[in-house]
Design an enzyme around this catalytic site. Structure first.
Site, PDB file in Angstrom:
ATOM      1  N   CYS A 130     -11.649   7.203  21.886  1.00 52.30           N
ATOM      2  CA  CYS A 130     -11.352   5.780  22.139  1.00 52.30           C
ATOM      3  C   CYS A 130     -10.247   5.308  21.214  1.00 52.30           C
ATOM      4  O   CYS A 130     -10.486   5.067  20.016  1.00 52.30           O
ATOM      5  CB  CYS A 130     -12.615   4.949  21.948  1.00 52.30           C
ATOM      6  N   CYS A 133     -10.883   1.813  19.819  1.00 51.11           N
ATOM      7  CA  CYS A 133     -11.901   1.775  18.764  1.00 51.11           C
ATOM      8  C   CYS A 133     -11.379   2.350  17.451  1.00 51.11           C
ATOM      9  O   CYS A 133     -11.619   1.804  16.377  1.00 51.11           O
ATOM     10  CB  CYS A 133     -13.135   2.567  19.182  1.00 51.11           C
ATOM     11  N   ASP A 134     -10.678   3.487  17.517  1.00 53.78           N
ATOM     12  CA  ASP A 134     -10.385   4.273  16.318  1.00 53.78           C
ATOM     13  C   ASP A 134      -8.912   4.384  15.953  1.00 53.78           C
ATOM     14  O   ASP A 134      -8.576   4.993  14.935  1.00 53.78           O
ATOM     15  CB  ASP A 134     -10.954   5.694  16.496  1.00 53.78           C
TER      16      ASP A 134
END
Length: 301
Positions: A130, A133-134
């Site tokens: 992701c 997300c990261d």
């Protein structure tokens, strides 16, 4: 007989449980693996409202604790099917059957993995699925995006604005994503492409440090140093047990819009298992709230 049976104890399912319990409904949550969902594998979450930073496991624990404190029943079991008996539903599991007036399917989906040795070991330590997300964790570092479809190209656009270098590795001779995304990426000086190539091995000690590449045309193998990789080769839902009561799209996702209604009255779909454009923790939680409110209305007649 429960008012509502919820399949899946991720953010979508647990949020649905919280809303249904606050509406004084009896709720059973069924989960086959780990409580909290996929987010529990993320070492750091920085895009969930109310928390500057929280680990995925801690967020999952808080959701489970809140649902239990409100009176949720939670069982560890694998759902194998659902029977629609009209006035109620029967949720069939490996270790028993459960009756409910309404069912919320929040079974989630999982990112397709490369299927390589040590992939699980490096997840969160150099292997991510992701970019949203990261991506921030790789600011000013060199990363690779594995895949050439829309998701991979969208991830690369996002990462190119944060990372020192982005290399897109595609197993075909071309990218299959949208032309406009491809043209945009070609204008960025820190983005390059490697075609007709697959990742064969992940290397490193505690943290991923390099990957072994295999050129499908020449057969040549080469080591490619990288700080991290983002795997973007699609998502895999696990909706086969529900296909008799829910229409699925070509990819296997349950066809349900923002109302979370499925093709069977009294059965709702929330989170990553349904057809949707954005799959994030916060959107799964939103789905859970909507599904619970609709399920409560259905139960109340």
């Amino acid at each position: 007989m429960h008012d509502i049976v919820i399949i899946g104890a991720g953010p979508g399912g647990l949020t649905a449980a919280i809303y249904a319990l606050r509406a004084n409904k009896t709720v059973l949550v069924l989960e086959k693996e780990s409580f909290g969902g996929q987010i529990t594998y993320s070492p750091k979450v920085e895009n969930y409202p109310g928390f500057n930073e929280i680990s995925g496991s801690e967020l999952g624990e808080k959701l489970v604790e809140q649902a239990l404190n409100l009176g949720a029943e939670i069982e560890l079991d694998t759902v194998t099917g659902i029977k629609n008996v009209g006035s109620y539903k029967i949720v069939q599991c490996e270790h028993g059957e459960y009756q409910a007036k309404a069912v919320i399917i929040a079974a989630g989906s999982h990112h397709r993995q490369l299927g390589l040795a040590r992939e699980d070991e490096f997840t969160g330590n150099g292997v991510s699925y992701c970019a949203l997300c990261d991506g921030a964790f790789y600011k000013d570092r060199s990363i690779a995006v594995i895949g050439g479809g829309n998701t991979a190209l969208q991830d690369a656009v996002l990462l190119a604005d944060q990372c020192a270098k982005v290399t897109i590795i595609q197993n075909l001779a071309f990218c299959t994503g949208e032309k406009r995304l491809l043209e945009l990426l070609k204008t960025k000086k820190n983005v390059e492409f490697i075609y007709n190539t697959v990742v064969e091995e992940l290397e490193g000690e505690d943290q991923l440090s390099s990957i072994m590449l295999h050129d499908l045309e020449s057969g040549r193998q080469s080591r490619f140093k990288v700080d991290g990789i983002f795997v973007a080769i699609g998502q895999q839902p696990e909706n086969k047990p529900f296909e008799s009561v829910c229409k699925l799209d070509e990819q296997g996702f349950i066809i349900a819009d923002e109302s979370t209604l499925t093709s069977t009255p009294g059965i709702f779909a929330a989170g990553d298992c349904r057809t949707k454009k954005v799959r994030q923790v916060v959107t799964a939680a939103g789905d859970g709230a909507v599904a619970a409110m609709n399920a409560c209305r259905f139960v109340e007649g």
